[in-house]
Design an enzyme around this catalytic site. Structure first.
Site, PDB file in Angstrom:
ATOM      1  N   ASN A   1      37.011  12.932 -13.344  1.00  0.00           N
ATOM      2  CA  ASN A   1      38.122  12.366 -14.099  1.00  0.00           C
ATOM      3  C   ASN A   1      39.355  12.295 -13.197  1.00  0.00           C
ATOM      4  O   ASN A   1      39.512  13.127 -12.300  1.00  0.00           O
ATOM      5  CB  ASN A   1      38.414  13.244 -15.318  1.00  0.00           C
ATOM      6  CG  ASN A   1      39.375  12.588 -16.276  1.00  0.00           C
ATOM      7  OD1 ASN A   1      40.589  12.730 -16.160  1.00  0.00           O
ATOM      8  ND2 ASN A   1      38.841  11.836 -17.221  1.00  0.00           N
TER       9      ASN A   1
ATOM     10  N   GLU B   1      25.491  20.662 -14.026  1.00  0.00           N
ATOM     11  CA  GLU B   1      24.757  21.719 -14.734  1.00  0.00           C
ATOM     12  C   GLU B   1      25.336  21.937 -16.129  1.00  0.00           C
ATOM     13  O   GLU B   1      24.608  22.098 -17.108  1.00  0.00           O
ATOM     14  CB  GLU B   1      24.833  23.042 -13.967  1.00  0.00           C
ATOM     15  CG  GLU B   1      24.319  22.985 -12.549  1.00  0.00           C
ATOM     16  CD  GLU B   1      25.405  22.619 -11.532  1.00  0.00           C
ATOM     17  OE1 GLU B   1      26.209  21.704 -11.806  1.00  0.00           O
ATOM     18  OE2 GLU B   1      25.436  23.249 -10.473  1.00  0.00           O
TER      19      GLU B   1
ATOM     20  N   CYS C   1      29.286  27.472 -13.456  1.00  0.00           N
ATOM     21  CA  CYS C   1      28.008  26.963 -13.997  1.00  0.00           C
ATOM     22  C   CYS C   1      26.976  28.080 -14.088  1.00  0.00           C
ATOM     23  O   CYS C   1      26.191  28.129 -15.037  1.00  0.00           O
ATOM     24  CB  CYS C   1      27.487  25.812 -13.145  1.00  0.00           C
ATOM     25  SG  CYS C   1      28.430  24.296 -13.407  1.00  0.00           S
TER      26      CYS C   1
HETATM   27  N1  THU Z   1      29.920  19.925  -8.927  1.00  0.00           N
HETATM   28  C1  THU Z   1      28.857  20.006  -9.773  1.00  0.00           C
HETATM   29  O1  THU Z   1      28.499  19.036 -10.439  1.00  0.00           O
HETATM   30  N2  THU Z   1      28.203  21.192  -9.876  1.00  0.00           N
HETATM   31  C2  THU Z   1      28.538  22.340  -9.209  1.00  0.00           C
HETATM   32  O2  THU Z   1      27.915  23.370  -9.403  1.00  0.00           O
HETATM   33  C3  THU Z   1      29.656  22.314  -8.277  1.00  0.00           C
HETATM   34  C4  THU Z   1      30.372  21.027  -8.101  1.00  0.00           C
HETATM   35  C5  THU Z   1      30.643  18.655  -8.798  1.00  0.00           C
HETATM   36  C6  THU Z   1      32.044  18.672  -9.319  1.00  0.00           C
HETATM   37  C7  THU Z   1      32.662  17.527  -8.548  1.00  0.00           C
HETATM   38  O3  THU Z   1      32.416  16.316  -9.258  1.00  0.00           O
HETATM   39  C8  THU Z   1      31.887  17.471  -7.245  1.00  0.00           C
HETATM   40  O4  THU Z   1      30.734  18.281  -7.446  1.00  0.00           O
HETATM   41  C9  THU Z   1      32.663  17.982  -6.039  1.00  0.00           C
HETATM   42  O5  THU Z   1      33.179  19.223  -6.301  1.00  0.00           O
END
Ligand code: THU
Length: 148
Positions: A56, A66, A107
Site C-alpha cells: 500500500n 503469510e 508472521c
Molecule cells: N513480506 C512478506 O510478504 N512476508 C514476510 O514474511 C516478510 C515480508 C513482504 C512485505 C513487503 O511487501 C515485502 O515483502 C518487502 O518487505
C-alpha cells in the site's frame, strides 16, 4: 525425527508446496518494494490455500503473504494448517527456488496462533527445507504460558 519426516501429505511434497507458493508470488501487488512473496498453506485432505503480499502507498499497512493466507483461511472457516511454504524474490531476479524467504517475526507469531506443530517450507540452494514453526519462534507470545 527431522521436520521432513514429520511431513503430513503423501500427495503434495514440500517441493510441490513451494511451487504453489511461487504461483501465488506471481500475483503479488508490490509496486513499492518490487519484492514478490508467495505462500501456500497445506491442510488435511491435501487442500491448499495460496496467498501473496499486498502493498500500500501507506507502507506500514502492507499485508505479508503469510498473514494474507491466515486471513483467507479463517474467512473460509478453516483453522488447521499443517504446513506453509513461503517463497520470495525481487521482480528482476528469479531466486524463488534457490534463496530462502524466511517469514518475518510478526508472521511467525500469527501462524503460531493456528498451529504449534505447523511446518514451514523454505527454498535453499540444495532444495526445499522443512522447519518446525515452534523452532523458528521459541517462546512465542501466549496468554496462557506453560513455563516449567
Ligand atoms: N513480506 C512478506 O510478504 N512476508 C514476510 O514474511 C516478510 C515480508 C513482504 C512485505 C513487503 O511487501 C515485502 O515483502 C518487502 O518487505
Amino acid at each position: 525425527m527431522s521436520a521432513r519426516e514429520l511431513w503430513p501429505s503423501q500427495k503434495i511434497s514440500p517441493e510441490d508446496l513451494l511451487n504453489m507458493a511461487r504461483e501465488a508470488a506471481d500475483r503479488a501487488y508490490v509496486p513499492y518494494s518490487h519484492f514478490h512473496v508467495g505462500a501456500a498453506m497445506l491442510f488435511e485432505n491435501d487442500e491448499v490455500i495460496q496467498s501473496c503480499n499486498v502493498e500500500n502507498a501507506s507502507y506500514g499497512v502492507t499485508i505479508c503473504a503469510e498473514r494474507a493466507g491466515v486471513v483467507i483461511m479463517v474467512s473460509q472457516g478453516r483453522r488447521d494448517p499443517l504446513a506453509i511454504a513461503v517463497v520470495g524474490s525481487h521482480e528482476s531476479v528469479d531466486t524463488y527456488f534457490t534463496e530462502a524467504c524466511p517469514p518475518c517475526g510478526a508472521c511467525r507469531q500469527v501462524l503460531m496462533e493456528f498451529g504449534k506443530d505447523m511446518l514451514v517450507v523454505m527454498a535453499s540452494k540444495t532444495g526445499a527445507r522443512v522447519y518446525e514453526l515452534k523452532k523458528l519462534l521459541p517462546h512465542s507470545f501466549t496468554l496462557d504460558p506453560d513455563i516449567e
